[in-house]
Motif scaffolding. Structure first.
Motif, PDB file in Angstrom:
ATOM      1  N   VAL A  44      43.688  42.481  38.846  1.00 43.73           N
ATOM      2  CA  VAL A  44      43.471  42.090  37.450  1.00 43.73           C
ATOM      3  C   VAL A  44      42.578  43.113  36.735  1.00 43.73           C
ATOM      4  CG1 VAL A  44      42.461  40.347  35.922  1.00 43.73           C
ATOM      5  CG2 VAL A  44      43.861  39.625  37.843  1.00 43.73           C
ATOM      6  N   ASN A  45      41.390  43.322  37.276  1.00 46.61           N
ATOM      7  CA  ASN A  45      40.487  44.322  36.684  1.00 46.61           C
ATOM      8  C   ASN A  45      40.260  45.519  37.597  1.00 46.61           C
ATOM      9  OD1 ASN A  45      39.913  42.894  34.290  1.00 46.61           O
ATOM     10  ND2 ASN A  45      38.500  41.578  35.416  1.00 46.61           N
ATOM     11  N   GLY A  46      40.819  45.448  38.800  1.00 50.10           N
ATOM     12  CA  GLY A  46      40.563  46.483  39.800  1.00 50.10           C
ATOM     13  C   GLY A  46      40.927  47.889  39.363  1.00 50.10           C
ATOM     14  N   MET A  81      36.541  46.615  43.813  1.00 50.36           N
ATOM     15  CA  MET A  81      37.037  45.452  43.075  1.00 50.36           C
ATOM     16  C   MET A  81      37.926  44.580  43.941  1.00 50.36           C
ATOM     17  SD  MET A  81      35.698  45.823  40.055  1.00 50.36           S
ATOM     18  CE  MET A  81      36.690  44.825  38.960  1.00 50.36           C
ATOM     19  N   GLY A  82      37.998  43.286  43.574  1.00 53.17           N
ATOM     20  CA  GLY A  82      38.642  42.304  44.438  1.00 53.17           C
ATOM     21  C   GLY A  82      40.122  42.101  44.250  1.00 53.17           C
ATOM     22  N   CYS A  83      40.729  42.520  43.141  1.00 53.54           N
ATOM     23  CA  CYS A  83      42.176  42.353  42.965  1.00 53.54           C
ATOM     24  C   CYS A  83      42.670  43.222  41.817  1.00 53.54           C
ATOM     25  CB  CYS A  83      42.538  40.880  42.742  1.00 53.54           C
ATOM     26  SG  CYS A  83      42.352  40.332  41.032  1.00 53.54           S
ATOM     27  N   PRO A 119      32.625  39.864  40.689  1.00 49.32           N
ATOM     28  CA  PRO A 119      31.984  38.748  41.400  1.00 49.32           C
ATOM     29  C   PRO A 119      32.918  38.066  42.403  1.00 49.32           C
ATOM     30  CG  PRO A 119      32.567  38.104  39.164  1.00 49.32           C
ATOM     31  CD  PRO A 119      32.878  39.558  39.275  1.00 49.32           C
ATOM     32  N   GLY A 120      34.222  38.325  42.262  1.00 48.89           N
ATOM     33  CA  GLY A 120      35.187  37.615  43.114  1.00 48.89           C
ATOM     34  C   GLY A 120      35.501  36.265  42.500  1.00 48.89           C
ATOM     35  N   CYS A 121      36.677  35.757  42.774  1.00 45.67           N
ATOM     36  CA  CYS A 121      37.080  34.455  42.237  1.00 45.67           C
ATOM     37  C   CYS A 121      38.209  33.920  43.108  1.00 45.67           C
ATOM     38  CB  CYS A 121      37.511  34.582  40.779  1.00 45.67           C
ATOM     39  SG  CYS A 121      39.041  35.509  40.596  1.00 45.67           S
ATOM     40  N   ARG A 147      41.197  34.385  42.988  1.00 44.92           N
ATOM     41  CA  ARG A 147      42.289  35.331  43.232  1.00 44.92           C
ATOM     42  C   ARG A 147      42.058  36.139  44.508  1.00 44.92           C
ATOM     43  NH1 ARG A 147      45.829  36.052  38.928  1.00 44.92           N
ATOM     44  NH2 ARG A 147      46.636  37.834  40.073  1.00 44.92           N
ATOM     45  N   THR A 148      40.826  36.101  45.010  1.00 42.19           N
ATOM     46  CA  THR A 148      40.597  36.796  46.277  1.00 42.19           C
ATOM     47  C   THR A 148      39.848  35.868  47.210  1.00 42.19           C
ATOM     48  OG1 THR A 148      39.644  38.699  47.374  1.00 42.19           O
ATOM     49  CG2 THR A 148      38.531  37.996  45.390  1.00 42.19           C
TER      50      THR A 148
HETATM   51 FE1  SF4 Z   1      38.695  37.835  40.380  1.00 40.46          FE
HETATM   52 FE2  SF4 Z   1      40.204  39.985  40.496  1.00 40.46          FE
HETATM   53 FE3  SF4 Z   1      38.446  39.714  38.489  1.00 40.46          FE
HETATM   54 FE4  SF4 Z   1      37.579  40.228  40.937  1.00 40.46          FE
HETATM   55  S1  SF4 Z   1      38.880  41.575  39.667  1.00 40.46           S
HETATM   56  S2  SF4 Z   1      36.787  38.650  39.562  1.00 40.46           S
HETATM   57  S3  SF4 Z   1      39.044  39.083  42.194  1.00 40.46           S
HETATM   58  S4  SF4 Z   1      40.258  38.456  38.874  1.00 40.46           S
END
Ligand code: SF4
Length: 412
Positions: free
Chosen positions: A357-359, A353-355, A310-312, A314-315
């Motif tokens: 952490v889980n990317g 994925m946005g970063c 979903p994004g947060c 961190r991005t």
């Molecule tokens: Fe936020 Fe990164 Fe998780 Fe995407 S993968 S929701 S950007 S922490």
């Protein structure tokens, strides 16, 4: 301590009979071991044959495996063979279902070309006539189905429930105490109307395998209760749908909630999501929602799935959202060709994925995935193919390069 494995619960399998909805070489099996089928309905005036044929084709191309059209007047019945002809000319062999109310007995008798051009008749036992006429008029429609070898859906709807039957059941059950109340009697009337009509049709000579039943209501809990009762009392194939689900998010969520619970229990051989299109929204949206429900449950695959976070905080950039949307639209738009050219492509999983952490983790679970750089991360985007890190993209052409990598993966 010994841990026991957490079981994966697959959808239950209800043994139902199998109906065959046929047009030319196209056979859509419903029930039995067939996959859960998707169907939809036009909202054009059937008399406008060209408009209707165009919408049928659009719905079919979106994934509707049968398309229902209303047949409400002699003019509409006269237009049906012409609609079929237009579709055949366009190379579209999706079976057509005729939706009949009040005058279906007359239309199917007086317009044999209409009766032949349809592949299935939807009969609503709540409005086939009253009193003495009821059996006769219902019988005329069943006779047409027998004569032309067509499938029949006996579709009960609580908005048009057989009032004589309801009154009879109210009377019979008035002495019962809780939990019998008006609602329970209504459920009973819906189920009884469907099953007794099907039995009557079989007694008249219609092949029981060619009968599909539905009991549509507009409340989620009501639908679950009614279909549990209906499925326990018969083995006819069942058409499932939350009638008048409503518009937009409400209709989508309510349909997904109701249908998912029943489908997981093995109840439902064909589904329709009845969405009221919002101004400007495509009619095909309900077909997309129906496909997504089946795909989310792991019952069928229609298009490659794109997993996106979903994004947060961190991005802060929207690059990954744009890329996820772009890839999703690209994959969907290619499917009419890819489905034929690259069989199995619909099962592909892509992660955007946005970063970090889980990317990387989510990307490894996908067939192909990318983890875009989040805030404060080095401006690099690792790409994973078949669970392994394959390359790292950098610079301002990341989106285009990932696009090309996905394309090459599909072709390979
Ligand atoms: Fe936020 Fe990164 Fe998780 Fe995407 S993968 S929701 S950007 S922490």
């Amino acid at each position: 301590n010994k841990l026991s494995p957490v079981p994966l619960v697959a959808p239950a399998a209800r043994k139902s009979r199998q109906a065959r909805v046929v047009w030319g070489d196209r056979v859509v099996a419903v029930g039995g071991d067939a996959p859960v089928r998707i169907q939809s309905m036009t909202n054009t005036d059937t008399v406008d044959a060209i408009e209707t044929a165009i919408q049928v084709k659009e719905l079919a191309q979106a994934g509707s495996e049968m398309v229902r059209i209303t047949v409400n007047t002699p003019e509409a019945a006269a237009a049906v063979p012409y609609i079929r002809e237009q579709l055949d000319r366009m190379g579209e062999n999706v079976p057509l279902v005729g939706d009949f109310h009040y005058n279906g007995h007359r239309l199917l008798t007086e317009f044999p070309d209409c009766a032949k051009a349809l592949s299935k008749y939807r009969i609503n036992p709540g409005n086939v006539g009253k009193g003495d006429k009821k059996d006769k008029q219902f019988g005329q429609m069943i006779e047409a189905a027998i004569q032309y070898d067509k499938a029949v859906r006996i579709g009960v709807n609580w908005g048009s429930l057989d009032q004589e039957l309801l009154a009879e059941l109210m009377d019979e059950n008035s002495h019962r105490s809780a939990p019998w109340d008006g609602r329970q009697v209504m459920y009973e009337a819906l189920i009884t109307s469907a099953i007794s009509s099907a039995q009557r049709a079989e007694q008249m000579g219609l092949d029981g395998n060619q009968i599909i039943l539905s009991c549509k209501v507009s409340g989620v809990q009501d639908l679950i209760a009614v279909y549990r009762g209906l499925s326990a009392r018969c083995d006819y194939a069942l058409h499932l749908g939350l009638t008048e689900a409503g518009m937009g998010t409400k209709g989508t969520v309510a349909s997904a909630a109701a249908l998912s619970i029943l489908l997981q229990e093995g109840i439902g051989d064909t589904i329709r999501v009845s969405l009221t299109p919002q101004p400007g929204e495509a009619r095909t949206q309900e077909v997309v929602v129906a496909s997504e429900i089946l795909q989310a449950l792991g019952m069928r695959s229609f298009v490659p799935s794109v997993t996106a976070c979903p994004g947060c905080g961190r991005t802060t950039s929207t690059t990954f959202q744009e890329l996820a949307k772009d890839i999703d639209e690209h994959l969907r738009s290619q499917m009419p060709v890819w489905r034929v050219k690259y069989p199995g492509v619909e099962k592909m999983k892509v992660a955007v994925m946005g970063c970090i952490v889980n990317g990387p983790g989510e990307s490894k679970h996908a067939d192909i995935g990318i983890s875009l750089p989040g805030t404060g991360e080095s401006p690099a985007a690792p790409v994973f193919i078949d669970g392994e890190k394959a390359m790292t993209l950098r610079g301002d052409r990341i989106a285009q390069e990932f696009h090309d990598i996905v394309q090459a993966y599909v072709e390979r």
